[in-house]
Design a protein around this motif. Structure first.
Motif, PDB file in Angstrom:
ATOM      1  N   CYS A   1       0.845  -1.195   0.000  1.00 14.97           N
ATOM      2  CA  CYS A   1       0.000   0.000   0.000  1.00 14.97           C
ATOM      3  C   CYS A   1       0.884   1.250   0.000  1.00 14.97           C
ATOM      4  CB  CYS A   1      -0.914   0.011   1.216  1.00 14.97           C
ATOM      5  SG  CYS A   1      -1.809   1.578   1.347  1.00 14.97           S
TER       6      CYS A   1
ATOM      7  N   SER B   1       0.002   4.251   0.652  1.00  8.86           N
ATOM      8  CA  SER B   1      -0.312   5.165   1.756  1.00  8.86           C
ATOM      9  C   SER B   1       0.166   4.609   3.091  1.00  8.86           C
ATOM     10  CB  SER B   1      -1.819   5.424   1.810  1.00  8.86           C
ATOM     11  OG  SER B   1      -2.258   5.904   0.568  1.00  8.86           O
ATOM     12  N   CYS B   2      -0.156   3.363   3.356  1.00  6.25           N
ATOM     13  CA  CYS B   2       0.289   2.743   4.604  1.00  6.25           C
ATOM     14  C   CYS B   2       1.796   2.464   4.564  1.00  6.25           C
ATOM     15  CB  CYS B   2      -0.426   1.415   4.838  1.00  6.25           C
ATOM     16  SG  CYS B   2      -2.210   1.517   4.974  1.00  6.25           S
TER      17      CYS B   2
ATOM     18  N   ARG C   1      -0.390  -4.908   2.640  1.00  5.51           N
ATOM     19  CA  ARG C   1      -1.793  -4.968   3.074  1.00  5.51           C
ATOM     20  C   ARG C   1      -2.559  -5.905   2.160  1.00  5.51           C
ATOM     21  NH1 ARG C   1      -1.490  -2.654   7.970  1.00  5.51           N
ATOM     22  NH2 ARG C   1      -1.252  -0.406   7.931  1.00  5.51           N
TER      23      ARG C   1
ATOM     24  N   CYS D   1      -6.303  -0.958  -0.793  1.00  5.98           N
ATOM     25  CA  CYS D   1      -5.895  -1.370   0.545  1.00  5.98           C
ATOM     26  C   CYS D   1      -7.122  -1.561   1.435  1.00  5.98           C
ATOM     27  CB  CYS D   1      -4.990  -0.275   1.111  1.00  5.98           C
ATOM     28  SG  CYS D   1      -4.609  -0.468   2.845  1.00  5.98           S
TER      29      CYS D   1
ATOM     30  N   CYS E   1      -6.822   1.320   4.385  1.00  2.15           N
ATOM     31  CA  CYS E   1      -7.031   2.747   4.157  1.00  2.15           C
ATOM     32  C   CYS E   1      -7.775   3.051   2.854  1.00  2.15           C
ATOM     33  CB  CYS E   1      -5.687   3.494   4.164  1.00  2.15           C
ATOM     34  SG  CYS E   1      -4.718   3.228   2.670  1.00  2.15           S
TER      35      CYS E   1
HETATM   36 ZN   LIG Z   1      -3.295   1.418   3.084  1.00  4.89          ZN
END
Ligand SMILES: [Zn+2]
Length: 134
Positions: free
Chosen positions: A78, A80-81, A85, A108, A111
């Motif tokens: 991911c 963003s994370c 994920r 994801c 998120c």
């Molecule tokens: Zn994420």
């Protein structure tokens, strides 16, 4: 393992081809390609591969923090994370990447951001058993 790459050696405002990233960081192109396989995001599926300086820096930082960047068999990376994920409902799109690899892309489950993973085409049947290919 060689010397750790210095995240400040890349500029966040630039994009890098594999060779340029390798040169800036004093690494081999093979190392950069391994990072991409390991989850370093690339900006386009077309050649030449482009990596944003920001992603490169974040990736190096995450790596040197000892953050786990290797993915589980049922995970995508991911953006963003910045971790492995599972994709939402295990659904992924299969996008062409190179002659020998495809890119799996899903959302994801944590998120809702874009998560992706480069896979070898040879292993595609294996991943088809894990994920739901769209
Ligand atoms: Zn994420």
């Amino acid at each position: 393992m060689g010397k750790r790459a210095n995240p400040m050696a890349v500029k966040v405002s630039l994009t890098y081809e594999v060779g340029e990233a390798a040169f800036a960081l004093g690494k081999s192109e093979a190392t950069i390609r391994n990072w991409i396989k390991d989850g370093l995001p690339i900006m386009a599926s077309k050649k030449p591969l482009l990596i944003s300086g920001q992603d490169l820096r974040d990736y190096i930082r995450a790596k040197s923090k000892g953050a786990k960047t290797s993915l589980g068999p049922d995970q995508l990376f991911c953006l963003s994370c910045r971790e492995g994920r599972k994709p939402l409902r295990m659904a992924v799109a299969v996008l062409p990447n190179t002659d020998k690899t495809d890119r799996l892309e899903g959302l994801c489950e944590t998120c809702g951001g874009v998560a992706s993973r480069i896979i070898s085409k040879a292993k595609s049947p294996h991943f088809a058993a894990t994920f739901r290919f769209k």
